[in-house]
Design an enzyme around this catalytic site. Structure first.
Site, PDB file in Angstrom:
ATOM      1  N   SER A 138      65.860  94.425  53.834  1.00 60.02           N
ATOM      2  CA  SER A 138      64.987  94.419  55.014  1.00 60.02           C
ATOM      3  C   SER A 138      64.731  95.867  55.423  1.00 60.02           C
ATOM      4  O   SER A 138      65.543  96.758  55.144  1.00 60.02           O
ATOM      5  CB  SER A 138      65.680  93.675  56.166  1.00 60.02           C
ATOM      6  OG  SER A 138      64.995  93.890  57.385  1.00 60.02           O
ATOM      7  N   TYR A 151      72.958  92.166  62.367  1.00 61.31           N
ATOM      8  CA  TYR A 151      71.930  91.969  61.332  1.00 61.31           C
ATOM      9  C   TYR A 151      71.591  93.290  60.636  1.00 61.31           C
ATOM     10  O   TYR A 151      71.570  93.363  59.409  1.00 61.31           O
ATOM     11  CB  TYR A 151      70.677  91.335  61.936  1.00 61.31           C
ATOM     12  CG  TYR A 151      69.604  91.039  60.911  1.00 61.31           C
ATOM     13  CD1 TYR A 151      69.746  89.968  60.020  1.00 61.31           C
ATOM     14  CD2 TYR A 151      68.448  91.821  60.808  1.00 61.31           C
ATOM     15  CE1 TYR A 151      68.771  89.686  59.070  1.00 61.31           C
ATOM     16  CE2 TYR A 151      67.469  91.554  59.862  1.00 61.31           C
ATOM     17  CZ  TYR A 151      67.641  90.479  58.991  1.00 61.31           C
ATOM     18  OH  TYR A 151      66.671  90.207  58.032  1.00 61.31           O
TER      19      TYR A 151
HETATM   20  N1  LIG Z   1      61.553  86.757  57.971  1.00 62.57           N
HETATM   21  C1  LIG Z   1      61.602  88.089  57.996  1.00 62.57           C
HETATM   22  O1  LIG Z   1      60.919  88.758  58.798  1.00 62.57           O
HETATM   23  C2  LIG Z   1      62.435  88.829  57.030  1.00 62.57           C
HETATM   24  C3  LIG Z   1      63.439  88.225  56.283  1.00 62.57           C
HETATM   25  N2  LIG Z   1      64.218  88.986  55.444  1.00 62.57           N
HETATM   26  C4  LIG Z   1      65.272  88.379  54.664  1.00 62.57           C
HETATM   27  O2  LIG Z   1      64.724  87.403  53.810  1.00 62.57           O
HETATM   28  C5  LIG Z   1      65.715  86.435  53.496  1.00 62.57           C
HETATM   29  C6  LIG Z   1      65.140  85.043  53.701  1.00 62.57           C
HETATM   30  O3  LIG Z   1      64.808  84.901  55.075  1.00 62.57           O
HETATM   31  P1  LIG Z   1      63.647  83.934  55.599  1.00 62.57           P
HETATM   32  O4  LIG Z   1      63.007  83.208  54.482  1.00 62.57           O
HETATM   33  O5  LIG Z   1      62.821  84.742  56.516  1.00 62.57           O
HETATM   34  O6  LIG Z   1      64.518  82.939  56.501  1.00 62.57           O
HETATM   35  P2  LIG Z   1      64.487  81.345  56.669  1.00 62.57           P
HETATM   36  O7  LIG Z   1      65.335  81.070  57.860  1.00 62.57           O
HETATM   37  O8  LIG Z   1      63.099  80.831  56.623  1.00 62.57           O
HETATM   38  O9  LIG Z   1      65.244  80.832  55.338  1.00 62.57           O
HETATM   39  C7  LIG Z   1      66.596  81.164  55.131  1.00 62.57           C
HETATM   40  C8  LIG Z   1      67.051  80.523  53.829  1.00 62.57           C
HETATM   41  O10 LIG Z   1      68.443  80.845  53.633  1.00 62.57           O
HETATM   42  C9  LIG Z   1      69.165  79.624  53.417  1.00 62.57           C
HETATM   43  N3  LIG Z   1      70.508  79.720  53.957  1.00 62.57           N
HETATM   44  C10 LIG Z   1      70.874  80.086  55.210  1.00 62.57           C
HETATM   45  N4  LIG Z   1      72.211  79.975  55.356  1.00 62.57           N
HETATM   46  C11 LIG Z   1      72.690  79.508  54.174  1.00 62.57           C
HETATM   47  C12 LIG Z   1      73.976  79.171  53.702  1.00 62.57           C
HETATM   48  N5  LIG Z   1      75.057  79.283  54.495  1.00 62.57           N
HETATM   49  N6  LIG Z   1      74.117  78.721  52.431  1.00 62.57           N
HETATM   50  C13 LIG Z   1      73.029  78.607  51.639  1.00 62.57           C
HETATM   51  N7  LIG Z   1      71.781  78.902  52.024  1.00 62.57           N
HETATM   52  C14 LIG Z   1      71.619  79.353  53.275  1.00 62.57           C
HETATM   53  C15 LIG Z   1      68.339  78.551  54.143  1.00 62.57           C
HETATM   54  O11 LIG Z   1      68.561  77.283  53.539  1.00 62.57           O
HETATM   55  P3  LIG Z   1      69.401  76.079  54.197  1.00 62.57           P
HETATM   56  O12 LIG Z   1      69.238  76.152  55.684  1.00 62.57           O
HETATM   57  O13 LIG Z   1      68.792  74.862  53.557  1.00 62.57           O
HETATM   58  O14 LIG Z   1      70.792  76.314  53.726  1.00 62.57           O
HETATM   59  C16 LIG Z   1      66.915  79.010  53.856  1.00 62.57           C
HETATM   60  O15 LIG Z   1      66.499  78.548  52.597  1.00 62.57           O
HETATM   61  C17 LIG Z   1      66.930  86.773  54.387  1.00 62.57           C
HETATM   62  O16 LIG Z   1      67.859  87.486  53.628  1.00 62.57           O
HETATM   63  C18 LIG Z   1      66.306  87.643  55.475  1.00 62.57           C
HETATM   64  O17 LIG Z   1      67.258  88.531  56.045  1.00 62.57           O
HETATM   65  C19 LIG Z   1      64.025  90.328  55.306  1.00 62.57           C
HETATM   66  C20 LIG Z   1      63.056  90.965  56.007  1.00 62.57           C
HETATM   67  C21 LIG Z   1      62.176  90.269  56.895  1.00 62.57           C
HETATM   68  C1  LIG Z   2      63.858  90.197  60.321  1.00 65.07           C
HETATM   69  C2  LIG Z   2      63.695  91.405  59.495  1.00 65.07           C
HETATM   70  O1  LIG Z   2      64.503  91.664  58.661  1.00 65.07           O
HETATM   71  C3  LIG Z   2      62.487  92.259  59.692  1.00 65.07           C
HETATM   72  N1  LIG Z   2      62.502  93.396  58.834  1.00 65.07           N
HETATM   73  C4  LIG Z   2      62.350  92.689  61.107  1.00 65.07           C
HETATM   74  O2  LIG Z   2      62.998  93.694  61.473  1.00 65.07           O
HETATM   75  O3  LIG Z   2      61.618  92.019  61.841  1.00 65.07           O
END
Ligand SMILES: NC(=O)C1=CN([C@@H]2O[C@H](COP(=O)(O)OP(=O)(O)OC[C@H]3O[C@@H](n4cnc5c(N)ncnc54)[C@H](OP(=O)(O)O)[C@@H]3O)[C@@H](O)[C@H]2O)C=CC1
Ligand SMILES: CC(=O)[C@H](N)C(=O)O
Length: 236
Positions: A138, A151
């Protein structure tokens, strides 16, 4: 990346049930077979059906990556050519309001699972002399903000982990990439958040595709993607 002999390369994606992980699965499905990992089995099955329609053979593994034992048992020894460590959680609130459970959940999923998942499949890549580990970091891996003690800390960890691992395994033919998105329109943010200006999940998936599809002699180690105009809604 060199594919496995006589078969399509296999990509394992954690957090594939929703958001960015779902988009990565769709992006890789035309050229990869997939192993999809998350807790919600019914959502995983729906993603699997979409990916099968794009040509992938798909295995779903419903597992909580916070559980080290289960993660090791379910993933160790799987043939994986591309690992996408994507699962992540964010609890953005002031430190003094954060519970111990919220703190540990973020550290377990964003940091400790990197060990358990990568440890399970990396030995096979090293033994075969090819593979790619991609991690969704991120911009919070080099920025800070109020409410981000845990975070941003976990995402700073990702940067150090990814670069060190890259230096350790590149001579074995294994690439390590970290994709660092700005804000992306997913349910990571609390209900009611204005997400109209954010990147779309498929933008991050395309960055993953760019990293893992680079020519064999070229490693894309860090790739940052951001919304171009965060003060305006994105064009549809
Ligand atoms: N959205 C944003 O702005 C940004 C996101 N990111 C990163 O991208 C990645 C994905 O995030 P994003 O798609 O936005 O988030 P979402 O909340 O949309 O999805 C998160 C995913 O992680 C899974 N997950 C969460 N906890 C667990 C667990 N304990 N075991 C297995 N799976 C788990 C969830 O599946 P389930 O609940 O089915 O287990 C889901 O598929 C993260 O690492 C986040 O930090 C980075 C930068 C920006
Ligand atoms: C949730 C993230 O990781 C993103 N880069 C943000 O700072 O909004």
């Amino acid at each position: 990346m060199t594919p496995s002999a006589n078969s399509r390369p296999v990509a394992l994606i954690t957090g594939a049930s929703r958001g960015i992980g779902h988009a990565i699965a769709l992006r890789l499905a035309p050229k990869h077979d997939l192993i999809l990992v998350a807790r919600d089995e019914s959502l995983l099955m729906a993603v699997a059906a979409e990916c099968e329609a794009l040509g992938a053979s798909v295995q779903c593994i419903a597992a909580d990556v916070q559980n080290a034992l289960v993660t090791a048992q379910r993933l160790t020894g799987l043939h994986v050519d591309v690992l996408v460590n994507n699962a992540g959680v964010a609890v953005m609130k002031p430190f003094l309001e954060m519970t111990a459970e919220e703190w540990h959940r973020q550290v377990d999923v964003n940091v400790n699972a990197l060990y358990h998942v990568t440890r399970a499949v990396l030995p096979g890549m090293v033994a075969r002399g090819h593979g790619h580990v991609c991690i969704i970091g991120s911009t919070a891996g080099r920025n800070t903000f109020v409410g981000g003690t845990c975070y941003t800390g976990t995402k700073h960890f990702v940067m150090g982990f990814a670069e060190s691992l890259m230096l350790e395994v590149r001579d074995a033919g294994v690439g390590v990439s970290v994709i660092t998105p700005g804000s992306v329109d997913t349910d990571l943010f609390p209900a009611g958040t204005n997400r109209t200006w954010m990147l779309e999940p498929q933008n991050v998936a395309d960055a993953v595709g760019f990293a893992i599809e680079a020519p064999p002699h070229m490693l894309v180690h860090r790739l940052e993607v951001r919304p171009l105009s965060p003060k305006r809604p994105r064009a549809s």
